[in-house]
Design an enzyme around this catalytic site. Structure first.
Site, PDB file in Angstrom:
ATOM      1  N   LEU A 287      -3.426 -90.781   6.335  1.00 18.25           N
ATOM      2  CA  LEU A 287      -2.032 -90.477   5.984  1.00 18.25           C
ATOM      3  C   LEU A 287      -1.184 -90.131   7.209  1.00 18.25           C
ATOM      4  O   LEU A 287      -0.006 -89.849   7.088  1.00 18.25           O
ATOM      5  CB  LEU A 287      -1.974 -89.370   4.931  1.00 18.25           C
ATOM      6  CG  LEU A 287      -2.680 -89.694   3.597  1.00 18.25           C
ATOM      7  CD1 LEU A 287      -2.481 -88.571   2.584  1.00 18.25           C
ATOM      8  CD2 LEU A 287      -2.199 -91.016   2.998  1.00 18.25           C
ATOM      9  N   ARG A 288      -1.786 -90.135   8.378  1.00 16.29           N
ATOM     10  CA  ARG A 288      -1.085 -90.073   9.680  1.00 16.29           C
ATOM     11  C   ARG A 288      -0.326 -88.786   9.962  1.00 16.29           C
ATOM     12  O   ARG A 288       0.325 -88.693  10.993  1.00 16.29           O
ATOM     13  CB  ARG A 288      -0.111 -91.258   9.823  1.00 16.29           C
ATOM     14  CG  ARG A 288      -0.739 -92.634   9.613  1.00 16.29           C
ATOM     15  CD  ARG A 288      -1.853 -92.903  10.583  1.00 16.29           C
ATOM     16  NE  ARG A 288      -2.299 -94.303  10.528  1.00 16.29           N
ATOM     17  CZ  ARG A 288      -3.518 -94.701  10.849  1.00 16.29           C
ATOM     18  NH1 ARG A 288      -4.427 -93.821  11.235  1.00 16.29           N
ATOM     19  NH2 ARG A 288      -3.853 -95.970  10.793  1.00 16.29           N
TER      20      ARG A 288
ATOM     21  N   ASN B 257      -8.477 -88.205  11.545  1.00 17.09           N
ATOM     22  CA  ASN B 257      -8.007 -88.768  12.830  1.00 17.09           C
ATOM     23  C   ASN B 257      -6.488 -88.717  12.948  1.00 17.09           C
ATOM     24  O   ASN B 257      -5.818 -89.703  13.240  1.00 17.09           O
ATOM     25  CB  ASN B 257      -8.529 -90.184  13.051  1.00 17.09           C
ATOM     26  CG  ASN B 257      -8.040 -91.168  12.015  1.00 17.09           C
ATOM     27  OD1 ASN B 257      -7.721 -90.789  10.890  1.00 17.09           O
ATOM     28  ND2 ASN B 257      -7.967 -92.430  12.378  1.00 17.09           N
TER      29      ASN B 257
ATOM     30  N   ASP C 141     -14.527 -90.472  11.287  1.00 19.48           N
ATOM     31  CA  ASP C 141     -14.172 -91.862  10.982  1.00 19.48           C
ATOM     32  C   ASP C 141     -13.346 -92.481  12.102  1.00 19.48           C
ATOM     33  O   ASP C 141     -12.408 -91.877  12.609  1.00 19.48           O
ATOM     34  CB  ASP C 141     -13.371 -91.925   9.675  1.00 19.48           C
ATOM     35  CG  ASP C 141     -13.058 -93.356   9.288  1.00 19.48           C
ATOM     36  OD1 ASP C 141     -13.991 -94.169   9.262  1.00 19.48           O
ATOM     37  OD2 ASP C 141     -11.875 -93.653   9.053  1.00 19.48           O
TER      38      ASP C 141
ATOM     39  N   HIS D 115     -18.730 -93.470   9.483  1.00 17.24           N
ATOM     40  CA  HIS D 115     -18.241 -94.777   9.947  1.00 17.24           C
ATOM     41  C   HIS D 115     -19.307 -95.295  10.916  1.00 17.24           C
ATOM     42  O   HIS D 115     -19.448 -94.754  12.008  1.00 17.24           O
ATOM     43  CB  HIS D 115     -16.883 -94.597  10.627  1.00 17.24           C
ATOM     44  CG  HIS D 115     -16.361 -95.820  11.329  1.00 17.24           C
ATOM     45  ND1 HIS D 115     -15.090 -96.308  11.108  1.00 17.24           N
ATOM     46  CD2 HIS D 115     -16.912 -96.652  12.247  1.00 17.24           C
ATOM     47  CE1 HIS D 115     -14.888 -97.387  11.868  1.00 17.24           C
ATOM     48  NE2 HIS D 115     -15.983 -97.605  12.574  1.00 17.24           N
TER      49      HIS D 115
ATOM     50  N   HIS E 193     -17.012 -97.621   4.109  1.00 22.55           N
ATOM     51  CA  HIS E 193     -16.745 -99.074   4.187  1.00 22.55           C
ATOM     52  C   HIS E 193     -17.915 -99.942   4.635  1.00 22.55           C
ATOM     53  O   HIS E 193     -17.857-100.557   5.693  1.00 22.55           O
ATOM     54  CB  HIS E 193     -15.521 -99.337   5.066  1.00 22.55           C
ATOM     55  CG  HIS E 193     -15.402 -98.512   6.327  1.00 22.55           C
ATOM     56  ND1 HIS E 193     -16.434 -98.411   7.232  1.00 22.55           N
ATOM     57  CD2 HIS E 193     -14.383 -97.758   6.828  1.00 22.55           C
ATOM     58  CE1 HIS E 193     -16.052 -97.633   8.233  1.00 22.55           C
ATOM     59  NE2 HIS E 193     -14.806 -97.212   7.999  1.00 22.55           N
TER      60      HIS E 193
ATOM     61  N   ASP F  52      -9.459 -97.345   2.524  1.00 23.26           N
ATOM     62  CA  ASP F  52      -9.313 -97.247   3.992  1.00 23.26           C
ATOM     63  C   ASP F  52      -7.857 -97.543   4.388  1.00 23.26           C
ATOM     64  O   ASP F  52      -7.595 -98.155   5.431  1.00 23.26           O
ATOM     65  CB  ASP F  52     -10.290 -98.173   4.723  1.00 23.26           C
ATOM     66  CG  ASP F  52     -10.444 -97.832   6.204  1.00 23.26           C
ATOM     67  OD1 ASP F  52      -9.867 -96.828   6.654  1.00 23.26           O
ATOM     68  OD2 ASP F  52     -11.138 -98.586   6.908  1.00 23.26           O
TER      69      ASP F  52
ATOM     70  N   GLY G 159      -6.709-102.040  11.110  1.00 24.07           N
ATOM     71  CA  GLY G 159      -6.417-101.375   9.842  1.00 24.07           C
ATOM     72  C   GLY G 159      -5.291-101.982   9.053  1.00 24.07           C
ATOM     73  O   GLY G 159      -4.371-102.588   9.608  1.00 24.07           O
TER      74      GLY G 159
HETATM   75 ZN   LIG Z   1     -13.722 -96.130   9.418  1.00 19.72          ZN
END
Ligand SMILES: [Zn+2]
Length: 427
Positions: free
Chosen positions: A65-66, A96, A154, A181, A234, A307, A326
């Site tokens: 969601l940044r 992240n 991740d 990940h 994923h 993702d 992404g």
């Molecule tokens: Zn990932």
């Protein structure tokens, strides 16, 4: 506030016998199942769900969601708007962000921004290591106390087996799943797509399936030794799936998720050099896609997670080598799963709800969610199984537009999303 959801077809794997019931929602909880022929209670609002499917709220356990730090790509508010429009009542943002969510203050901030937006529930995932740089463990206990539901680095997989082992020992003590990940960077560094015939033809550097598989095998061994719960993010390769299947048979505490693009697209999509086909793990070849679909069918795969990874148009406009990895995915996830899995006879309706709700709730220990049983939280996803619609990228609620599914036609959509007994989206 009393709400009656009437005439719908209830789909709850935890209570399969109750498909024909009306649902009474009171004070944010499911309070009762009522037979349509019985006396109906006095309510403030009735939602007629004739012809619709009523399911426990869908949970996307892997989104970006940044916020904080990259609000030009997405905010918790815009991400949650995309989530509820896609039928999700809960989302789990990865750590992240900038700064990385490696401490309780940021975990709390993310939850508060979610509460301010008042759309989907926000259950943050904390970092495994400080700044996700793979060297020093983050404060897992404090993040958990603040509301984190799992830990993950991740996007920046922990390269050091010793650190990962200690992380899993701590995660086990704190009862936090480790979301992994899996990518060995010594094998994938510099790669921008799946390594194979197509990468050779296109002259792009490949990321071999081995990079994912070797890391999974390592971490499954660490999970076996420590007894921690490992959730593979994923999964995308045949060998990765076979490793998970073997580990499950062996009794290792492992679950895994798949992203919709990995059961719908292959590396053939990269042929046009559209940077919206660039993600990590990359789109794989046909044989990997077939293995993914088989694993969804036989329940080796436990969850579908988007993702969702928003990027600004200027960045995705770079050449293929330079563009970031992404794609966004919150609004296309369910359409893809219904069209490509449900209507192709690969999964049943009950499996769809397991993949999107019951299993994520179990993996993340979200008590009172993932079911519609009386007493559970009234997070409810209402689907129109016959809705034919086209996804138009420019109409997305996300701040970003990086989707390869622009113009794609779907059968099946979320038409209403209820969080804590309150409508947060109606189509
Ligand atoms: Zn990932």
């Amino acid at each position: 506030m009393k709400l009656l959801i009437s005439n719908g077809h209830l789909v709850d794997p935890a209570a399969p016998e109750n498909t024909g019931m009306n649902l009474l929602v009171e004070n944010g909880r499911v309070s009762a199942w009522i037979r349509p022929g019985d006396a109906q209670p006095e309510v403030d609002e009735t939602f007629d769900a004739s012809g619709l499917l009523v399911a426990p709220g869908f949970i996307d356990m892997h989104v970006h969601l940044r916020e904080p730090g990259q609000e030009h790509k997405e905010t918790i508010s815009t991400g949650c708007a995309a989530a509820v429009a896609g039928g999700f009542t809960s989302v789990c943002p990865m750590p992240n962000t900038s700064p990385v969510n490696d401490n309780a203050a940021i975990t709390r901030y993310m939850i508060e921004q979610g509460e301010r937006a008042s759309l989907a529930n926000v259950f943050p995932i904390g970092a495994i290591t400080k700044s996700s740089d793979g060297s020093e463990l983050a404060e897992m206990g404090e993040m958990k106390a603040a509301g984190a539901v799992a830990v993950s680095d991740d996007g920046r997989p922990v390269p050091n087996a010793g650190i990962m082992r200690r992380a899993m020992q701590y995660a086990k003590d704190f009862e936090l799943p480790v979301i992994d990940h899996c990518e060995d960077r010594s094998l994938s560094a510099g790669g921008v797509m799946h390594e194979g015939r197509i990468s050779l033809l296109l002259g792009l550097k490949g990321m071999p399936a081995l990079a994912e598989e070797i890391d999974i095998v390592r971490d499954l061994l660490i999970a076996k030794e420590t007894g921690a719960h490992i959730h593979i993010a994923h999964v995308s390769t045949k060998g990765a799936i076979e490793a998970v299947r073997r580990a499950k048979n062996e009794g290792i505490s492992v679950t895994c998720e798949v992203a919709p693009h990995h059961f719908t697209l292959t590396d053939r999509s990269v042929e046009g050099y559209d940077t919206n086909t660039k993600m990590a793990p990359p789109l794989r070849s046909e044989q990997h896609l077939e293995a993914v679909i088989e694993a969804i069918k036989d329940r080796t795969i436990d969850a579908i997670a988007s993702d969702h990874a928003p990027h600004h148009a200027d960045e995705k406009a770079l050449e293929y080598d330079k563009a970031p990895f992404g794609i966004i995915g919150l609004e296309t996830s369910i359409g893809l799963a219904m069209t490509e899995l449900l209507y192709k006879g690969i999964i049943s309706l009950e499996q769809l709800v397991e993949l999107y709700s019951a299993n994520p709730a179990k993996i993340l220990r979200l008590g009172g969610r993932g079911t519609l049983k009386a007493g559970s939280v009234a997070d409810i996803t209402i689907l129109d199984p016959d809705c034919q619609w086209t996804y138009i990228n420019s109409e997305s609620r996300s701040k970003s537009r990086n989707s390869p599914f622009d113009g794609r036609e779907f059968r099946g959509a979320a038409v209403a999303t209820i969080v804590g007994g309150r409508f947060v989206f109606k189509r």
